[in-house]
Scaffold this motif. Structure first.
Motif, PDB file in Angstrom:
ATOM      1  N   GLU A   1      -7.351  28.854  -1.219  1.00 58.01           N
ATOM      2  CA  GLU A   1      -8.428  27.943  -0.812  1.00 58.01           C
ATOM      3  C   GLU A   1      -8.060  26.499  -1.123  1.00 58.01           C
TER       4      GLU A   1
ATOM      5  N   ASP B   1      -5.477  25.327   1.354  1.00 53.40           N
ATOM      6  CA  ASP B   1      -6.105  25.042   2.649  1.00 53.40           C
ATOM      7  C   ASP B   1      -6.832  23.696   2.608  1.00 53.40           C
ATOM      8  N   ARG B   2      -7.554  23.444   1.523  1.00 59.08           N
ATOM      9  CA  ARG B   2      -8.266  22.169   1.391  1.00 59.08           C
ATOM     10  C   ARG B   2      -7.293  21.003   1.333  1.00 59.08           C
TER      11      ARG B   2
ATOM     12  N   GLU C   1      -4.307  20.876   2.696  1.00 58.01           N
ATOM     13  CA  GLU C   1      -3.774  20.674   4.047  1.00 58.01           C
ATOM     14  C   GLU C   1      -4.794  19.967   4.926  1.00 58.01           C
ATOM     15  N   ASP C   2      -6.081  20.312   4.775  1.00 53.89           N
ATOM     16  CA  ASP C   2      -7.128  19.675   5.568  1.00 53.89           C
ATOM     17  C   ASP C   2      -7.308  18.204   5.183  1.00 53.89           C
ATOM     18  N   GLU C   3      -7.161  17.889   3.908  1.00 55.61           N
ATOM     19  CA  GLU C   3      -7.393  16.533   3.418  1.00 55.61           C
ATOM     20  C   GLU C   3      -6.138  15.673   3.467  1.00 55.61           C
ATOM     21  N   GLU C   4      -5.030  16.219   3.951  1.00 50.55           N
ATOM     22  CA  GLU C   4      -3.775  15.488   3.967  1.00 50.55           C
ATOM     23  C   GLU C   4      -3.894  14.210   4.792  1.00 50.55           C
ATOM     24  N   ASP C   5      -4.650  14.249   5.864  1.00 51.03           N
ATOM     25  CA  ASP C   5      -4.823  13.075   6.717  1.00 51.03           C
ATOM     26  C   ASP C   5      -5.742  12.039   6.084  1.00 51.03           C
ATOM     27  N   GLU C   6      -6.523  12.408   5.105  1.00 48.65           N
ATOM     28  CA  GLU C   6      -7.487  11.516   4.492  1.00 48.65           C
ATOM     29  C   GLU C   6      -6.902  10.714   3.337  1.00 48.65           C
TER      30      GLU C   6
END
Length: 134
Positions: free
Chosen positions: A106, A109-110, A112-117
């Protein structure tokens, strides 16, 4: 290397063969299973297996109570309880490990999702907008 089965062949006289067939029928198993059982016992006890007719075995048992067949071993209740406790603890640890693996997945995954932020400080200097860190 894998565990490969090997074939052993030998000759016995007709009377012995019939006796072995009777044993196999009595036990409701194949003749080859009789030999496999015997070989397994022989290997397990390092060649210290003696084939004894049941009548002789009963006579031996009445003379000496220590020789019984099949052999039995007494296990203290504390050993059994400890074994059960360890099994439960191992099961609990496996469950915890599964939970931790799920949590790590988890978090990955978080991430990877926040990598752009992610904002780089160098990028902030180029822009005219002001940011406040909290």
């Amino acid at each position: 290397m894998g565990n490969k089965n090997k074939t052993i062949s030998f000759r016995v006289n007709e009377d012995a063969f019939e006796a072995l067939q009777d044993i196999a029928e009595e036990r409701d198993i194949s003749l080859s299973a009789v030999f496999r059982d015997y070989v397994d016992q022989l290997v397990e006890h390092d060649g210290q297996v003696e084939v004894v007719p049941e009548d002789d075995l009963e006579a031996m048992g009445s003379d000496d109570d220590e020789q019984t067949f099949p052999p039995t071993v007494e296990v203290p209740k504390s050993f059994i309880r400890e074994h059960e406790r360890l099994e439960l603890e191992a099961e609990h640890l496996r469950e915890q490990l599964d939970e931790y693996k799920g949590y790590v997945n988890e978090l990955q995954d978080r991430l990877e999702d926040e990598e752009d932020e992610i904002l780089l400080l160098d990028d902030l200097d180029e822009e005219d907008e002001s940011y406040q860190l909290r």
